[in-house]
Design a protein around this motif. Structure first.
Motif, PDB file in Angstrom:
ATOM      1  N   MET A 130      -9.409  -8.664 -13.660  1.00 35.75           N
ATOM      2  CA  MET A 130     -10.456  -8.122 -12.804  1.00 35.75           C
ATOM      3  C   MET A 130      -9.845  -7.704 -11.481  1.00 35.75           C
ATOM      4  N   ILE A 131     -10.136  -6.467 -11.045  1.00 41.28           N
ATOM      5  CA  ILE A 131      -9.683  -6.005  -9.740  1.00 41.28           C
ATOM      6  C   ILE A 131     -10.892  -5.544  -8.931  1.00 41.28           C
ATOM      7  N   GLY A 132     -10.739  -5.524  -7.620  1.00 43.82           N
ATOM      8  CA  GLY A 132     -11.828  -5.063  -6.768  1.00 43.82           C
ATOM      9  C   GLY A 132     -11.688  -5.584  -5.350  1.00 43.82           C
ATOM     10  N   PRO A 133     -12.639  -5.273  -4.504  1.00 44.94           N
ATOM     11  CA  PRO A 133     -13.821  -4.479  -4.820  1.00 44.94           C
ATOM     12  C   PRO A 133     -13.524  -2.981  -4.880  1.00 44.94           C
ATOM     13  N   ILE A 134     -14.152  -2.328  -5.847  1.00 43.48           N
ATOM     14  CA  ILE A 134     -14.119  -0.874  -5.985  1.00 43.48           C
ATOM     15  C   ILE A 134     -15.547  -0.446  -6.325  1.00 43.48           C
ATOM     16  N   SER A 135     -16.136   0.378  -5.486  1.00 44.94           N
ATOM     17  CA  SER A 135     -17.564   0.700  -5.637  1.00 44.94           C
ATOM     18  C   SER A 135     -17.801   2.201  -5.729  1.00 44.94           C
ATOM     19  N   LEU A 136     -18.158   2.696  -6.879  1.00 43.31           N
ATOM     20  CA  LEU A 136     -17.869   2.217  -8.220  1.00 43.31           C
ATOM     21  C   LEU A 136     -16.553   2.846  -8.660  1.00 43.31           C
ATOM     22  N   SER A 137     -16.415   4.146  -8.338  1.00 38.64           N
ATOM     23  CA  SER A 137     -15.209   4.888  -8.690  1.00 38.64           C
ATOM     24  C   SER A 137     -14.123   4.643  -7.647  1.00 38.64           C
ATOM     25  N   ILE A 138     -12.882   4.758  -8.084  1.00 36.09           N
ATOM     26  CA  ILE A 138     -11.753   4.666  -7.148  1.00 36.09           C
ATOM     27  C   ILE A 138     -11.845   5.751  -6.089  1.00 36.09           C
ATOM     28  N   TRP A 139     -12.592   6.838  -6.378  1.00 32.41           N
ATOM     29  CA  TRP A 139     -12.727   7.951  -5.440  1.00 32.41           C
ATOM     30  C   TRP A 139     -13.881   7.746  -4.461  1.00 32.41           C
ATOM     31  N   GLU A 140     -14.619   6.676  -4.589  1.00 33.29           N
ATOM     32  CA  GLU A 140     -15.757   6.451  -3.700  1.00 33.29           C
ATOM     33  C   GLU A 140     -15.368   5.499  -2.568  1.00 33.29           C
ATOM     34  N   GLU A 141     -15.537   4.185  -2.759  1.00 39.31           N
ATOM     35  CA  GLU A 141     -15.182   3.241  -1.693  1.00 39.31           C
ATOM     36  C   GLU A 141     -14.309   2.125  -2.266  1.00 39.31           C
ATOM     37  N   PRO A 142     -13.002   2.333  -2.346  1.00 38.76           N
ATOM     38  CA  PRO A 142     -12.118   1.294  -2.855  1.00 38.76           C
ATOM     39  C   PRO A 142     -11.702   0.315  -1.758  1.00 38.76           C
ATOM     40  N   GLY A 143     -11.610  -0.953  -2.117  1.00 38.44           N
ATOM     41  CA  GLY A 143     -11.043  -1.934  -1.219  1.00 38.44           C
ATOM     42  C   GLY A 143     -12.042  -2.631  -0.315  1.00 38.44           C
ATOM     43  N   LEU A 144     -11.619  -3.799   0.176  1.00 37.90           N
ATOM     44  CA  LEU A 144     -12.391  -4.599   1.127  1.00 37.90           C
ATOM     45  C   LEU A 144     -11.781  -4.430   2.507  1.00 37.90           C
ATOM     46  N   LEU A 145     -12.595  -4.105   3.492  1.00 35.37           N
ATOM     47  CA  LEU A 145     -12.099  -3.951   4.857  1.00 35.37           C
ATOM     48  C   LEU A 145     -11.626  -5.302   5.388  1.00 35.37           C
ATOM     49  N   VAL A 146     -10.346  -5.399   5.751  1.00 34.11           N
ATOM     50  CA  VAL A 146      -9.793  -6.639   6.296  1.00 34.11           C
ATOM     51  C   VAL A 146      -9.317  -6.471   7.737  1.00 34.11           C
ATOM     52  N   LYS A 147      -9.235  -5.230   8.194  1.00 42.95           N
ATOM     53  CA  LYS A 147      -8.872  -4.964   9.584  1.00 42.95           C
ATOM     54  C   LYS A 147      -9.603  -3.702  10.031  1.00 42.95           C
ATOM     55  N   GLY A 148     -10.272  -3.766  11.184  1.00 41.62           N
ATOM     56  CA  GLY A 148     -10.970  -2.601  11.705  1.00 41.62           C
ATOM     57  C   GLY A 148     -12.473  -2.789  11.792  1.00 41.62           C
ATOM     58  N   GLN A 149     -12.923  -4.057  11.769  1.00 39.57           N
ATOM     59  CA  GLN A 149     -14.362  -4.305  11.887  1.00 39.57           C
ATOM     60  C   GLN A 149     -14.896  -4.028  13.292  1.00 39.57           C
ATOM     61  N   ASP A 150     -13.996  -3.792  14.249  1.00 42.27           N
ATOM     62  CA  ASP A 150     -14.416  -3.624  15.639  1.00 42.27           C
ATOM     63  C   ASP A 150     -14.832  -2.194  15.980  1.00 42.27           C
ATOM     64  N   SER A 152     -16.839   1.576  14.113  1.00 35.80           N
ATOM     65  CA  SER A 152     -17.617   2.085  12.980  1.00 35.80           C
ATOM     66  C   SER A 152     -16.748   2.896  12.027  1.00 35.80           C
ATOM     67  N   PRO A 153     -17.081   2.868  10.749  1.00 33.89           N
ATOM     68  CA  PRO A 153     -16.315   3.648   9.771  1.00 33.89           C
ATOM     69  C   PRO A 153     -16.667   5.121   9.847  1.00 33.89           C
ATOM     70  N   MET A 154     -15.733   5.948   9.406  1.00 31.27           N
ATOM     71  CA  MET A 154     -16.009   7.372   9.268  1.00 31.27           C
ATOM     72  C   MET A 154     -16.653   7.644   7.903  1.00 31.27           C
ATOM     73  N   ILE A 155     -16.975   8.891   7.678  1.00 36.94           N
ATOM     74  CA  ILE A 155     -17.654   9.325   6.465  1.00 36.94           C
ATOM     75  C   ILE A 155     -16.926   8.833   5.212  1.00 36.94           C
ATOM     76  N   MET A 156     -17.713   8.282   4.270  1.00 35.70           N
ATOM     77  CA  MET A 156     -17.221   7.835   2.967  1.00 35.70           C
ATOM     78  C   MET A 156     -16.204   6.702   3.049  1.00 35.70           C
ATOM     79  N   MET A 157     -16.327   5.838   4.068  1.00 35.57           N
ATOM     80  CA  MET A 157     -15.464   4.663   4.187  1.00 35.57           C
ATOM     81  C   MET A 157     -16.323   3.409   4.198  1.00 35.57           C
ATOM     82  N   GLY A 158     -15.869   2.375   3.487  1.00 27.23           N
ATOM     83  CA  GLY A 158     -16.605   1.123   3.437  1.00 27.23           C
ATOM     84  C   GLY A 158     -16.449   0.320   4.716  1.00 27.23           C
ATOM     85  N   HIS A 159     -17.397  -0.583   4.936  1.00 27.35           N
ATOM     86  CA  HIS A 159     -17.360  -1.461   6.121  1.00 27.35           C
ATOM     87  C   HIS A 159     -17.880  -2.827   5.689  1.00 27.35           C
ATOM     88  N   HIS A 160     -17.052  -3.877   5.872  1.00 35.46           N
ATOM     89  CA  HIS A 160     -17.402  -5.201   5.370  1.00 35.46           C
ATOM     90  C   HIS A 160     -17.095  -6.268   6.416  1.00 35.46           C
TER      91      HIS A 160
END
Length: 387
Positions: A130-150, A152-160
C-alpha cells in the motif's frame, strides 16, 4: 463495515449522497487549517464521481467514512489503478501496488482504524503493498504535505496538517518518495549563465519557442500530453494519460489556460518540449470562500479574463526522451521559463512563481530549479507499507 475495539465504525460509502458526505467531511477538516483554501465543491464532487472522472475507467475505488458514537471523525479512499499495476516495480508502482488517499482523521486512533480498513480492502483484492496518500490519480494530489503548512497552497496542490505524518508513520508506513515544490521571485532576472543560454537559443534558427495556439486547442493539448507521456515514461510514479483523460483535461483546463504562459518548443518545426503554467486561482477562491453563489461566479469570471497579480505555478513540463541527455533539454527549459517569466510580468504583473512538484531525486529538474535560484517551499511525502 469494520468496528474497532473503541467503537469506531468504518463504513463504505457510495452513490451521490455518500460521495457528498465524503467530500463535505473533507471540507470540514480542511477548514480547520489556518492556511487552507476552500475549493469549489462541485469540482471536488466531480473528482470522486465515476461518471465524471475518467480515472475510474482504469481504477477500482472505495470511499470510507469513520464514525465514533455516530459522528463522522475521518475518511479515506482505497483504490487500485490497474494501469499502475502494469508498470515496472522499480518505477514506484507495479504489480500488487494498491493506494490510499483522501486521508483525514480526528485523532491517531481514528487514523489507524482508517489505514487498517484501507489495508484490508486492498489485501482482499490481492494487493501486497500500500502506498499513499495519493488522491486519487498520481496526476491529481500525490503525497502528504510535511513542510510548508505556514502558507497557502497554489492551484492543484494538497494541504495537510503537520500531525498527519506522525500518525501515518506510527502505523508502520515508511517514506518511499519525496516531492518538492520551488518558490521563485519572477520579478528578479535570472543569473547571467541562464541569460547566456537563453540568448544562444534565441539565435539558433532551428529552435522556436511559441505560445499554445488556442484556435487549435484540442490538437495542441494532445501534443502537450503526448510529449508528457514520452518525457515522463521512466519517472517514478508515472502512469500514462489515457485518451479519455486527455479529452477530460482538455475540457477542464481550457478556461484557465493563457497562451503566452504556456509554451511549446519546436526543433526544426517538430514539437519536442513544452511548459505549462497556470495562474493561481486559489488566491481568488479564498476571496469567495470557494462559493459561486451569490457573487463568487462573477469574481471568478472576471479573474479568468485577466488574472492580474496572480502567482504562477508550473505543474508540468517535459522534453522528449531522445533529447533528455543532451544540453538541448536544459536550454529549452531555460528558454521556456524565461519567455514565460517575461510574459507573466508584462501581461499580469506577477511577482512569484512555483515550480513543482519535482521528485527529489530528479537531478536534472533539481539542477534547473537551483540554477534559476528558486528555493524549496513545500515538501510532500508518499509512504509505503507491505500488506
Amino acid at each position: 463495515m469494520l468496528v474497532s475495539n473503541n467503537d469506531i465504525v468504518i463504513e463504505p460509502v457510495d452513490g451521490k449522497k455518500g460521495r457528498a458526505a465524503f467530500v463535505d467531511l473533507g471540507r470540514q477538516f480542511a477548514a480547520r487549517e489556518p492556511h487552507y483554501v476552500p475549493q469549489l465543491r462541485s469540482e471536488q464532487l466531480e473528482l470522486v464521481d465515476p461518471a465524471k472522472n475518467p480515472f475510474f475507467g482504469h481504477a477500482t475505488v472505495q470511499l470510507f467514512i469513520a464514525r465514533r458514537a455516530g459522528k463522522p471523525v475521518g475518511r479515506i479512499a482505497a483504490h487500485i489503478d490497474h494501469l499502475a499495476l502494469e508498470l515496472p516495480r522499480e518505477q514506484g508502482m507495479g504489480p500488487g501496488t494498491g493506494m490510499f488517499g483522501y486521508f483525514d482523521a480526528k485523532d491517531e486512533e481514528v487514523a489507524h482504524a482508517l489505514l487498517t480498513r484501507a489495508r484490508e480492502w486492498l489485501a482482499e483484492r490481492d494487493m501486497t503493498r500500500m502506498i499513499g496518500p495519493i488522491s486519487l490519480s498520481i496526476w491529481e494530489e500525490p503525497g502528504l504535505l510535511v513542510k510548508g503548512q505556514d502558507h497557502s497552497p497554489m492551484i492543484m496542490m494538497g494541504h495537510h496538517p503537520a500531525h498527519y505524518a506522525g500518525w501515518i508513520e506510527s502505523f508502520g508506513m515508511t517514506e518511499t518518495k519525496r516531492l518538492l515544490t520551488y518558490d521563485l521571485d519572477i520579478q528578479k532576472g535570472f543569473p547571467k549563465l541562464v541569460q547566456r543560454i537563453v540568448t544562444s537559443g534565441e539565435r539558433n534558427e532551428r529552435i522556436r519557442i511559441r505560445p499554445i495556439d488556442m484556435k487549435r486547442w484540442d490538437e495542441e493539448i494532445r501534443t502537450v500530453l503526448h510529449i508528457l507521456n514520452d518525457a515522463w515514461s521512466d519517472n517514478w510514479g508515472f502512469v500514462p494519460f489515457t485518451e479519455a483523460e486527455i479529452d477530460h483535461a482538455a475540457k477542464k483546463m481550457k478556461p484557465i489556460i493563457k497562451p503566452r504562459l504556456n509554451m511549446i518548443a519546436e526543433l526544426d518545426g517538430r514539437p519536442v518540449a513544452f511548459m505549462m503554467v497556470l495562474p493561481d486561482i486559489n488566491e481568488t477562491l479564498k476571496k469567495v470562500d470557494g462559493k459561486l453563489l451569490p457573487f463568487g461566479w462573477f469574481r471568478l469570471l472576471r479573474w479568468l479574463r485577466k488574472p492580474m497579480g496572480a502567482g504562477m505555478r508550473v505543474p508540468l513540463m517535459g522534453v522528449l526522451k531522445e533529447f533528455q541527455s543532451s544540453r538541448l533539454a536544459s536550454q529549452l527549459a531555460f528558454m521556456m521559463i524565461e519567455f514565460i517569466r517575461r510574459n507573466a510580468i508584462e501581461d499580469y504583473g506577477s511577482k512569484r512563481g512555483e515550480i513543482g512538484w519535482i521528485l527529489d531525486d530528479n537531478k536534472g529538474m533539481v539542477a534547473i530549479a537551483d540554477t534559476i535560484e528558486s528555493t524549496i517551499n513545500r515538501e510532500y511525502v508518499i509512504y509505503e507499507k507491505a500488506l
